[in-house]
Design a protein around this motif. Structure first.
Motif, PDB file in Angstrom:
ATOM      1  N   LEU A 115     -22.535 -23.040  -1.773  1.00 33.57           N
ATOM      2  CA  LEU A 115     -22.469 -23.881  -2.973  1.00 33.57           C
ATOM      3  C   LEU A 115     -23.819 -24.487  -3.342  1.00 33.57           C
ATOM      4  O   LEU A 115     -24.008 -24.901  -4.493  1.00 33.57           O
ATOM      5  CB  LEU A 115     -21.430 -24.998  -2.780  1.00 33.57           C
ATOM      6  N   ASN A 116     -24.750 -24.523  -2.406  1.00 35.13           N
ATOM      7  CA  ASN A 116     -26.078 -25.032  -2.733  1.00 35.13           C
ATOM      8  C   ASN A 116     -26.819 -24.111  -3.700  1.00 35.13           C
ATOM      9  O   ASN A 116     -27.838 -24.492  -4.289  1.00 35.13           O
ATOM     10  CB  ASN A 116     -26.907 -25.231  -1.463  1.00 35.13           C
ATOM     11  N   GLN A 117     -26.299 -22.901  -3.895  1.00 34.98           N
ATOM     12  CA  GLN A 117     -26.907 -21.993  -4.872  1.00 34.98           C
ATOM     13  C   GLN A 117     -26.581 -22.392  -6.313  1.00 34.98           C
ATOM     14  O   GLN A 117     -27.137 -21.839  -7.257  1.00 34.98           O
ATOM     15  CB  GLN A 117     -26.410 -20.560  -4.633  1.00 34.98           C
ATOM     16  N   PHE A 118     -25.701 -23.378  -6.462  1.00 35.25           N
ATOM     17  CA  PHE A 118     -25.260 -23.753  -7.811  1.00 35.25           C
ATOM     18  C   PHE A 118     -25.532 -25.219  -8.135  1.00 35.25           C
ATOM     19  O   PHE A 118     -24.874 -25.795  -8.998  1.00 35.25           O
ATOM     20  CB  PHE A 118     -23.764 -23.441  -7.958  1.00 35.25           C
ATOM     21  N   GLY A 119     -26.527 -25.780  -7.450  1.00 38.00           N
ATOM     22  CA  GLY A 119     -26.931 -27.138  -7.779  1.00 38.00           C
ATOM     23  C   GLY A 119     -27.019 -28.037  -6.563  1.00 38.00           C
ATOM     24  O   GLY A 119     -26.505 -27.722  -5.487  1.00 38.00           O
ATOM     25  N   PRO A 120     -27.670 -29.189  -6.722  1.00 34.44           N
ATOM     26  CA  PRO A 120     -27.848 -30.132  -5.620  1.00 34.44           C
ATOM     27  C   PRO A 120     -26.588 -30.959  -5.381  1.00 34.44           C
ATOM     28  O   PRO A 120     -25.627 -30.897  -6.152  1.00 34.44           O
ATOM     29  CB  PRO A 120     -28.985 -31.020  -6.121  1.00 34.44           C
ATOM     30  N   GLY A 136     -25.774 -25.341 -11.798  1.00 31.35           N
ATOM     31  CA  GLY A 136     -27.051 -25.999 -11.567  1.00 31.35           C
ATOM     32  C   GLY A 136     -28.050 -25.058 -10.915  1.00 31.35           C
ATOM     33  O   GLY A 136     -27.764 -23.892 -10.646  1.00 31.35           O
ATOM     34  N   SER A 137     -29.234 -25.582 -10.662  1.00 34.61           N
ATOM     35  CA  SER A 137     -30.303 -24.782 -10.061  1.00 34.61           C
ATOM     36  C   SER A 137     -30.098 -24.659  -8.553  1.00 34.61           C
ATOM     37  O   SER A 137     -29.635 -25.601  -7.896  1.00 34.61           O
ATOM     38  CB  SER A 137     -31.661 -25.435 -10.335  1.00 34.61           C
TER      39      SER A 137
END
Length: 335
Positions: free
Chosen positions: A249-254, A320-321
């Protein structure tokens, strides 16, 4: 329809609407449904009170999104009111999930047993030697049978839209699987096996010694959303951050504090709160779900209304980034 229990839900302060709550016992819907007393999964308690009641609701006056939320915990009227106000159908099913207490300590922490039992309880197929949960008592089939029954008994809800063309199961591409705590973890485990429209994990997932979180996933990571309180033991023990990162999930935002960042919360999938719960870790655990533990403002309104709407309705293609893994989040909890 005299055998239905229909009640009119109260309107939320944020919006005025009315939705029917439709309740029916699983054992009355499907004659194949069985009790499993070996895991304390029974149809009535010692006083004769039904334990297999299932609940559903939809607001037919709200523009439908064409999606069904399957809630894997006890019925939460406050949550269902909100889901209905978003245009979502919602059901809560009774399935064989009371297995945690029977697991021998040596097996509980072996890194595989919990995930296997969660999957068996979800799909009703043999995945563990510790339980025997047949298809009619698993979450998938209980959900299908309930929706099939609803399509006949509550035609105004148009529940048939969630049944597959061959009539043998649900349209899982239209299903949002969600739960809190134990239910959140099972939701995430099930979504590894079965592609669904979305997963919403409130105070979850956990299983801090398990490896299933890193398995290849039928449900893409951008469709998985999590929300927890920083004082929750699952957070302070690194259970949540560990699961979130293993699931990618860290691939889709902080990680975003919803009390400090406005919607859409940087389009992330990892949301936290540090709202005042008087230092009570138990309350913190339940505070991310509508209910008595949820935090209110000075006017008595629940402060996370925008968060719940985001979790269940934010477009999955808006992300997200990518964010690097947190070196302070302990992944190997056996050390």
């Amino acid at each position: 329809m005299k055998h239905l229990i229909l009640t009119c839900c109260l309107g939320l302060a944020a919006s005025s609407f009315a939705a029917e709550t439709i309740s029916k016992r699983a054992s009355e819907i499907d004659p194949r449904a069985k009790e499993h007393p070996e895991i304390d999964f029974v149809f009535t308690d010692k006083k004769g009170k039904p334990q297999d009641m299932q609940n559903a609701s939809v607001d037919v006056n709200v523009k439908p999104q064409g999606k069904l939320v399957i809630w894997l915990m006890g019925h939460n009227a406050g949550l269902f009111e909100r889901l209905n106000s978003y245009g979502l159908h919602a059901i809560q099913v009774h399935y064989a999930n009371k297995w945690f207490g029977i697991i021998p300590a040596a097996r509980r922490d072996d890194g595989k047993t919990l995930g296997d039992i969660r999957l068996e309880a979800s799909i009703g197929e043999d995945r563990s030697d510790l339980v025997s949960i047949p298809q009619p008592d698993g979450m998938m089939e209980r959900s299908f049978q309930f929706v099939k029954w609803l399509s006949k008994e509550h035609p105004a809800g148009k529940w048939e839209q969630f049944i597959s063309e061959d009539g043998k199961g649900l349209r899982w591409d239209k299903v949002i699987v969600s739960g809190a705590s134990h239910g959140a973890t099972t939701s995430a485990r099930f979504a590894k096996h079965q592609k669904v429209d979305r997963v919403v994990c409130l105070c979850g997932p956990r299983d801090n010694y398990e490896s299933w979180q890193a398995l290849p996933s039928a449900t893409p990571g951008n469709r998985v959303f999590g929300f927890s309180h920083v004082l929750d033991g699952g957070w302070t023990g690194d259970h949540y951050c560990r699961s979130w990162e293993m699931m990618g999930l860290n691939q889709f935002g902080p990680i975003v504090n919803v009390d400090m960042v406005a919607p859409p919360f940087e389009n992330t999938r990892r949301l936290i709160t540090d709202a005042d719960v008087k230092g009570d870790a138990g309350r913190a655990h339940g505070s991310v779900t509508p209910g008595g533990s949820a935090v209110k403002d000075k006017d008595g309104k629940l402060i996370h209304e925008a968060v719940w709407k985001y979790l269940y309705t934010h477009p999955v293609d808006q992300t997200g980034s990518p964010t690097p893994a947190d070196p302070d989040c302990v992944k190997d909890q056996r050390k």
